[in-house]
Write a protein that holds these residues in place. Structure first.
Motif, PDB file in Angstrom:
ATOM      1  N   LEU A 209       0.823  -1.208   0.000  1.00 23.86           N
ATOM      2  CA  LEU A 209       0.000   0.000   0.000  1.00 23.86           C
ATOM      3  C   LEU A 209       0.861   1.264   0.000  1.00 23.86           C
ATOM      4  N   VAL A 210       2.113   1.130   0.482  1.00 21.08           N
ATOM      5  CA  VAL A 210       3.028   2.274   0.434  1.00 21.08           C
ATOM      6  C   VAL A 210       3.734   2.327  -0.918  1.00 21.08           C
ATOM      7  N   LEU A 211       4.126   1.138  -1.403  1.00 22.19           N
ATOM      8  CA  LEU A 211       4.962   1.108  -2.610  1.00 22.19           C
ATOM      9  C   LEU A 211       4.165   1.306  -3.895  1.00 22.19           C
ATOM     10  N   LEU A 212       2.897   0.902  -3.914  1.00 24.87           N
ATOM     11  CA  LEU A 212       2.127   1.092  -5.144  1.00 24.87           C
ATOM     12  C   LEU A 212       1.969   2.581  -5.481  1.00 24.87           C
ATOM     13  N   PRO A 213       1.566   3.419  -4.509  1.00 29.02           N
ATOM     14  CA  PRO A 213       1.536   4.860  -4.824  1.00 29.02           C
ATOM     15  C   PRO A 213       2.922   5.385  -5.190  1.00 29.02           C
ATOM     16  N   PHE A 214       3.971   4.858  -4.503  1.00 32.69           N
ATOM     17  CA  PHE A 214       5.336   5.304  -4.753  1.00 32.69           C
ATOM     18  C   PHE A 214       5.727   5.092  -6.218  1.00 32.69           C
ATOM     19  N   TRP A 215       5.293   3.955  -6.792  1.00 31.97           N
ATOM     20  CA  TRP A 215       5.646   3.656  -8.174  1.00 31.97           C
ATOM     21  C   TRP A 215       4.664   4.249  -9.174  1.00 31.97           C
ATOM     22  N   THR A 216       3.545   4.757  -8.692  1.00 29.90           N
ATOM     23  CA  THR A 216       2.541   5.290  -9.606  1.00 29.90           C
ATOM     24  C   THR A 216       2.936   6.682 -10.071  1.00 29.90           C
ATOM     25  N   SER A 217       2.672   6.938 -11.341  1.00 28.12           N
ATOM     26  CA  SER A 217       3.024   8.216 -11.955  1.00 28.12           C
ATOM     27  C   SER A 217       2.524   9.399 -11.126  1.00 28.12           C
ATOM     28  N   LEU A 218       3.392  10.394 -11.001  1.00 28.58           N
ATOM     29  CA  LEU A 218       3.072  11.607 -10.265  1.00 28.58           C
ATOM     30  C   LEU A 218       1.835  12.287 -10.834  1.00 28.58           C
ATOM     31  N   LEU A 219       1.696  12.257 -12.163  1.00 27.90           N
ATOM     32  CA  LEU A 219       0.558  12.915 -12.796  1.00 27.90           C
ATOM     33  C   LEU A 219      -0.731  12.170 -12.505  1.00 27.90           C
ATOM     34  N   VAL A 220      -0.647  10.837 -12.442  1.00 29.88           N
ATOM     35  CA  VAL A 220      -1.840  10.053 -12.112  1.00 29.88           C
ATOM     36  C   VAL A 220      -2.319  10.426 -10.718  1.00 29.88           C
ATOM     37  N   ARG A 221      -1.360  10.531  -9.783  1.00 26.68           N
ATOM     38  CA  ARG A 221      -1.753  10.840  -8.412  1.00 26.68           C
ATOM     39  C   ARG A 221      -2.299  12.257  -8.296  1.00 26.68           C
TER      40      ARG A 221
ATOM     41  N   ALA B   7      -5.730  12.233  -9.627  1.00 33.05           N
ATOM     42  CA  ALA B   7      -6.623  11.574  -8.686  1.00 33.05           C
ATOM     43  C   ALA B   7      -7.050  12.526  -7.570  1.00 33.05           C
TER      44      ALA B   7
ATOM     45  N   HIS C 209       0.882  13.307  -0.157  1.00 32.15           N
ATOM     46  CA  HIS C 209       0.653  11.977  -0.705  1.00 32.15           C
ATOM     47  C   HIS C 209       1.835  11.508  -1.546  1.00 32.15           C
TER      48      HIS C 209
ATOM     49  N   PHE D 227      -5.279   6.762   3.171  1.00 30.48           N
ATOM     50  CA  PHE D 227      -4.917   8.000   2.482  1.00 30.48           C
ATOM     51  C   PHE D 227      -3.974   7.721   1.318  1.00 30.48           C
TER      52      PHE D 227
ATOM     53  N   ILE E 142      -9.484   6.266  -8.962  1.00 29.67           N
ATOM     54  CA  ILE E 142      -9.454   6.714 -10.353  1.00 29.67           C
ATOM     55  C   ILE E 142      -9.790   5.568 -11.320  1.00 29.67           C
TER      56      ILE E 142
ATOM     57  N   ASP F 235       7.676   9.241 -16.553  1.00 27.04           N
ATOM     58  CA  ASP F 235       6.849  10.100 -15.706  1.00 27.04           C
ATOM     59  C   ASP F 235       7.381  11.533 -15.683  1.00 27.04           C
TER      60      ASP F 235
ATOM     61  N   SER G 281       2.706   0.394 -13.207  1.00 27.37           N
ATOM     62  CA  SER G 281       3.475   0.552 -11.973  1.00 27.37           C
ATOM     63  C   SER G 281       3.343  -0.693 -11.108  1.00 27.37           C
TER      64      SER G 281
ATOM     65  N   LEU H 136       6.440  -2.739  -9.711  1.00 30.06           N
ATOM     66  CA  LEU H 136       6.541  -3.075  -8.293  1.00 30.06           C
ATOM     67  C   LEU H 136       6.798  -4.567  -8.101  1.00 30.06           C
TER      68      LEU H 136
END
Lengths: 416, 276
Positions: free
Chosen positions: A237-249, A252, A292, B28, B36, B211, B254, B258
């Motif tokens: 749950l920490v690493l998935l956002p970490f690897w997700t594109s900054l623009l996607v986040r 969101a 985030h 969070f 999304i 990215d 991603s 991962l």
């Protein structure tokens, strides 16, 4: 290495030979090592270091007056700044003003002089229109076209643009300027722009860092103390956002926080608010999105430090009669200091340079220094100002990096 | 960290408050990523819940061969792999060199190699904009590849450097004494052992290029418009479910990254375990 000296003097020449051969082999190894690093080092120097260096050097570049009007510039540099310059200067100026129209240099000179006084561009245009082909007394002719040419301040303005280097942009980015006598002074209250920008950058970066620490510390503690199976699962749950594109986040967060987004819908369903709150395109949105994005950079170094702390110290403290909170605060927390320092500085450094996220989820009053660097480069072509603001940002960042570098072994920068 | 049976009520309260707080932080972190995804299957054109109905229209839009999304994706798929390969080659060589011998100025050199990671992106972007304008690399694929190589290379240096910490260079000597050429020693002895580091550094470099908006905004023309630029202008001008659809694909990517990283990490841990 102590080699035997059993053979005494007889062995000495051979030994010396061996030593020098060893030295040569060692030297060869060093040369080989350096030559492996050299391609990347050269590449970075050419594509990264030199471009940034020369860009920053631009912050002291005084514009093109020197190239477009060389004689005017050099004669004004000798002028003492009292009264009016001599007839030779007037004549050189009239001559070079006429020539500047052909080469297209008038625009850049006008833009540069407008930083001294916003009426300069118009003055140059008007003067050019009324300029006669020849004159016996250029001083009178010019004053006749526009009385501004009879004022000392006008010529001092041009004089300020004459030397090749200037500190005006660097001073301006600190809300300072040179007064009429050349001394450094603060600009008028209503013109102090950048102090607010730097303050805002610090407040946002500092706030984001503190929130990240407040949220990241407990989370890292939980992850470090849970059994490996559970913590590995939660780590996703920490690493998935970490690897997700900054623009996607960022997208969101806009979707979540917009006036009819999920956040407002839930608040209204819970009866906490009557009408939707403005949560995005303002400071709140910036904080949500930046925390985030940067939170994993706090959690990961904290986690790797906490993972190495044995729980037995805390247990020992409790068994010796310490209150569990005291044991936590006095025994456990001090051991995490290196992780806290690493995470805090890392997040703060990254937050300082943020541009995209505030540009997308912030309002006009939430833009940080980077935004102004981009703005001056793209929109107003005021490269001196862009370079000066960039220099200050870079110096602050590199100083913090130096501190970080001392605190953390570089290898720990990336744990996974 | 289980609660002992003799815990006092205050300790119990603290324990559960702490767990709830951590749960909220995790919520969070993951909510934006999850929220999304369903929106990309909306049949309406607004990004709000509840969804009016299910449809794949936004996926057909982003995969429209004449649309801007596919072109941007194609550009990113040209630039990112090239930048990654270049970063992997240069970064691996440099990391091997740094670990091969001690020489003066090594610390400074390492700091230089890692510095693209810390310099604010806007500064890199403006610097490269002026430099590329002078040398004719502005608005070109090559310029973009070089820029993204610079940004990705520190990750390769760091990860390979870390894998090399446990590497015994006597193996290189052994290989050489058996008559292998340096190239052969590198490819048959060194590379297989440091491969996890090389690959994970490469993945970081790929993710960085895939990215990266700021530098690309400055140095690329509409022809070289990469996926992040397309996302950026989409978010800025008209945020539609097409963005959610592309975001879903990127989240998938991603997840893939991962999982690969996790497998690499396990592999290197296993290797370390078998040596010790």
């Amino acid at each position: 290495m102590p080699t035997t000296t059993l053979d005494g003097d007889a062995a000495a020449p051979a030994q010396g030979n061996l030593k020098s051969r060893l030295r040569r082999a060692e030297r060869l190894r060093k040369v080989k090592a350096v030559s492996l690093v050299a391609p990347l080092a050269l590449f970075l120097v050419v594509v990264f270091v030199v471009p940034i260096g020369s860009m920053l050097f631009n912050s002291t570049d005084n514009g093109s007056l020197r190239q477009i009007m060389p004689q005017t510039a050099s004669s004004l540099q000798q002028w003492d700044g009292e009264g009016l310059p001599g007839e030779a200067t007037f004549a050189a100026f009239a001559d070079e003003l006429r020539d500047s129209r052909r080469g297209g240099g008038l625009g850049s000179v006008g833009r540069r002089l407008n930083y001294e006084d916003s009426g300069f561009r118009g003055l140059l245009m008007r003067t050019l229109m009324g300029l006669p082909p020849a004159s016996d007394n250029w001083r009178d002719t010019l004053v006749e076209i526009d009385p501004a040419w009879g004022e000392t301040a006008t010529w001092r303005g041009i004089q300020a643009a004459a030397p090749p280097r200037t500190d005006r942009y660097l001073l301006a980015s600190l809300d300072l300027e040179r007064g009429p006598d050349g001394e450094v002074q603060r600009v008028d209250q209503q013109d102090r722009l950048y102090q607010a920008v730097f303050q805002r950058t610090m407040v946002i970066a500092g706030g984001v860092t503190l929130i990240c620490l407040a949220l990241g510390f407990p989370l890292a503690y939980l992850l470090a103390t849970l059994p490996a199976r559970t913590s590995n699962l939660l780590m996703i749950l920490v690493l998935l956002p970490f690897w997700t594109s900054l623009l996607v986040r960022t997208a969101a967060w806009i979707i979540l926080l917009q006036s009819n987004g999920l956040a407002n819908q839930s608040l209204m369903a819970l009866g906490l608010v009557e009408s939707p709150l403005q949560l995005v395109f303002n400071r709140i949105g910036v904080f949500f999105a930046m925390v985030h994005i940067l939170l994993p950079f706090m959690v990961l170094p904290l986690y790797s430090v906490m993972k190495g702390i044995s729980p037995s110290f805390q247990r020992a403290a409790v068994s010796l009669g310490a209150h569990p909170f005291a044991a936590f605060w006095q025994v456990y927390v001090p051991q995490t200091v290196s992780g806290v320092a690493a995470g805090t500085i890392l997040v703060f450094i990254m937050a300082l340079g943020y541009y995209i996220t505030p540009a997308l989820v912030g309002g006009p009053a939430d833009q940080m220094v980077s935004y102004y660097v981009a703005y001056y480069t793209n929109t107003t072509n005021n490269w001196g100002m862009a370079a000066a603001l960039g220099s200050i940002l870079l110096v602050v960042t590199l100083l913090l990096y130096l501190v970080y570098h001392r605190l953390v072994n570089r290898r720990q920068l990336i744990r996974r | 960290m289980a609660l002992p049976p003799y815990a006092s009520p205050a300790e119990k309260l603290w324990f559960w408050a702490f767990r709830v707080l951590c749960g909220l932080v995790l919520l969070f972190l993951i909510t934006p990523v999850l929220v999304i995804i369903p929106l990309s299957f909306s049949s309406g054109s607004f990004l709000t819940y509840p969804l009016p109905g299910f449809s794949l229209r936004w996926y057909t839009e982003i995969f429209d061969p004449s649309g801007p999304w596919l072109a941007a994706l194609k550009n990113s798929l040209i630039v990112a792999p090239l930048a990654t390969l270049l970063a992997m080659a240069l970064g691996t060589l440099a990391a091997v060199g740094l670990n091969r011998a001690d020489f003066p100025g090594k610390g400074m050199l390492l700091a230089l190699l890692i510095s693209p990671m810390v310099v604010p992106l806007v500064i890199v972007a403006v610097g490269m904009y002026f430099f590329f304008a002078q040398v004719g690399l502005l608005n070109s694929y090559s310029g973009l590849v070089l820029a993204h190589t610079v940004l990705g290379v520190p990750f390769v240096v760091i990860t390979v450097n870390a894998t090399l910490q446990g590497f015994d260079f006597n193996q290189v000597r052994a290989g050489a004494s058996l008559g292998a050429s340096p190239m052969r020693v590198f490819f048959t002895v060194v590379l297989p052992q440091i491969l996890p580091g090389v690959v994970s550094g490469g993945l970081f470099a790929f993710a960085t290029s895939f990215d990266e908006v700021v530098v690309a905004l400055f140095i690329a023309s509409p022809t070289e418009r990469t996926l992040p630029i397309q996302m950026f202008s989409g978010i800025r001008e008209n945020i539609s479910p097409a963005i959610a659809a592309m975001a879903t694909i990127l989240i998938l990517l991603s997840t893939l990254l991962l999982v690969t990283m996790e497998l690499l990490r396990r592999r290197s841990e296993r290797l370390k375990g078998s040596v010790e």
